[in-house]
Scaffold this motif. Structure first.
Motif, PDB file in Angstrom:
ATOM      1  N   SER A  47       0.327  64.158 -27.377  1.00  0.00           N
ATOM      2  CA  SER A  47       1.195  63.386 -28.297  1.00  0.00           C
ATOM      3  C   SER A  47       0.583  62.534 -28.579  1.00  0.00           C
ATOM      4  O   SER A  47       1.211  61.769 -30.373  1.00  0.00           O
ATOM      5  N   ASP A  48      -0.068  61.572 -28.627  1.00  0.00           N
ATOM      6  CA  ASP A  48      -0.855  60.202 -28.586  1.00  0.00           C
ATOM      7  C   ASP A  48      -2.342  60.740 -29.173  1.00  0.00           C
ATOM      8  O   ASP A  48      -3.081  59.793 -29.450  1.00  0.00           O
ATOM      9  N   ASN A  49      -2.946  62.355 -29.485  1.00  0.00           N
ATOM     10  CA  ASN A  49      -3.863  62.520 -30.071  1.00  0.00           C
ATOM     11  C   ASN A  49      -3.378  62.418 -31.774  1.00  0.00           C
ATOM     12  O   ASN A  49      -3.332  63.624 -32.186  1.00  0.00           O
ATOM     13  N   VAL A  50      -3.675  61.192 -32.511  1.00  0.00           N
ATOM     14  CA  VAL A  50      -3.221  60.999 -33.420  1.00  0.00           C
ATOM     15  C   VAL A  50      -4.277  60.362 -34.630  1.00  0.00           C
ATOM     16  O   VAL A  50      -5.400  59.607 -34.303  1.00  0.00           O
ATOM     17  N   TYR A  51      -4.448  61.298 -35.706  1.00  0.00           N
ATOM     18  CA  TYR A  51      -5.464  61.079 -36.779  1.00  0.00           C
ATOM     19  C   TYR A  51      -4.639  60.373 -38.213  1.00  0.00           C
ATOM     20  O   TYR A  51      -3.498  61.218 -38.410  1.00  0.00           O
TER      21      TYR A  51
END
Length: 260
Positions: A236-240
């Motif tokens: 969930s820390d894979n942010v775009y």
């Protein structure tokens, strides 16, 4: 009879066991949805909802959340061949152009209920035969700015909904029955935020072969995975930022093979 009526239209007993958790606690989906929205964003949504109610600009709408798959199974145990009906809106539309969504739209004066609206809109958009579907439950209303829609998701099931496809290209660009396992797959999950907003406002999104599902639809799907017991750990820390996330679809790469 008000548009909010649902008497005689729902058949929760028709749900297969693997959908039972969603049918048994439809209010839990909205609760899970709200938990995933950052506090500042939730406050802004609440304020916009209140303003729309006061000014009379809030409009009723409904969407069809159609699951297909086998009639047997166990609660919380998703069949491998279960799927979810999703569309991509035409890029020329005024609201949410090019965005993945459940089939649905605004209530017409002659619509008797959210179920009526959802089935009518789904038939118009995807060509689906509504007589093959079994409405199971009506989820709580959710407000969507800036369109001003107060949306009611209608949960439905069919062991075999028959053929679907784009009916009007000016309204819909893609119609697809997406495997539910594609939404569960951690490789397909990211968080996205709009340009000009902070990363703190990011919400769940799903990168699939031909679409990115985010916004209201992404939030609802993420909430349903949680309530049904299907969710698995993901990064969930894979942010775009939104445009950068959409560019991943063009680049294909690992996401081109991840819809499985």
């Amino acid at each position: 009879m008000s548009w909010d009526s649902r008497d005689g239209e729902l058949t929760p007993s028709a749900a297969p066991p693997w959908l039972a958790p969603l049918v048994a606690q439809p209010g839990a989906v909205k609760d899970a949805y709200r938990r995933k929205v950052p506090a500042d964003v939730l406050a802004a949504l609440t304020a916009a909802n209140t303003k729309a109610a006061v000014t009379g600009t809030r409009r009723d709408a409904a969407v069809l959340v159609l699951f297909s798959g086998p009639r047997d199974g166990a609660p919380g145990a998703l069949p491998d061949d279960a799927d979810l009906l999703v569309t991509v809106r035409a890029s020329t539309l005024r609201h949410h152009a090019g965005q993945a969504a459940f089939p649905g739209g605004a209530a017409d004066p002659e619509d008797r209920s959210p179920v009526d609206t959802a089935l009518r809109e789904a038939t118009e958009e995807t060509g689906i035969d509504a007589t093959r579907l079994q409405p199971l439950a009506v989820l709580d209303k959710m407000f969507i700015p800036p369109s001003g829609f107060h949306v009611v998701p209608v949960l439905a099931y069919s062991p075999d909904p028959g053929p679907v496809g784009v009916v009007d290209p000016s309204e819909t660009a893609v119609v697809a029955r997406v495997p539910v396992r594609a939404f569960i797959n951690p490789e397909n999950r990211i968080m996205v935020y709009r340009k000009g907003n902070s990363r703190r406002s990011a919400g769940p999104a799903f990168l699939l072969n031909e679409m990115m599902v985010w916004g209201f639809t992404g939030q609802v799907i993420a909430a349903m995975l949680e309530v049904a017991g299907w969710a698995v750990p993901w990064a969930s820390d894979n942010v775009y930022e939104l445009d950068a996330a959409i560019a991943l679809l063009d680049g294909q790469g690992s996401y081109g093979d991840a819809q499985r």
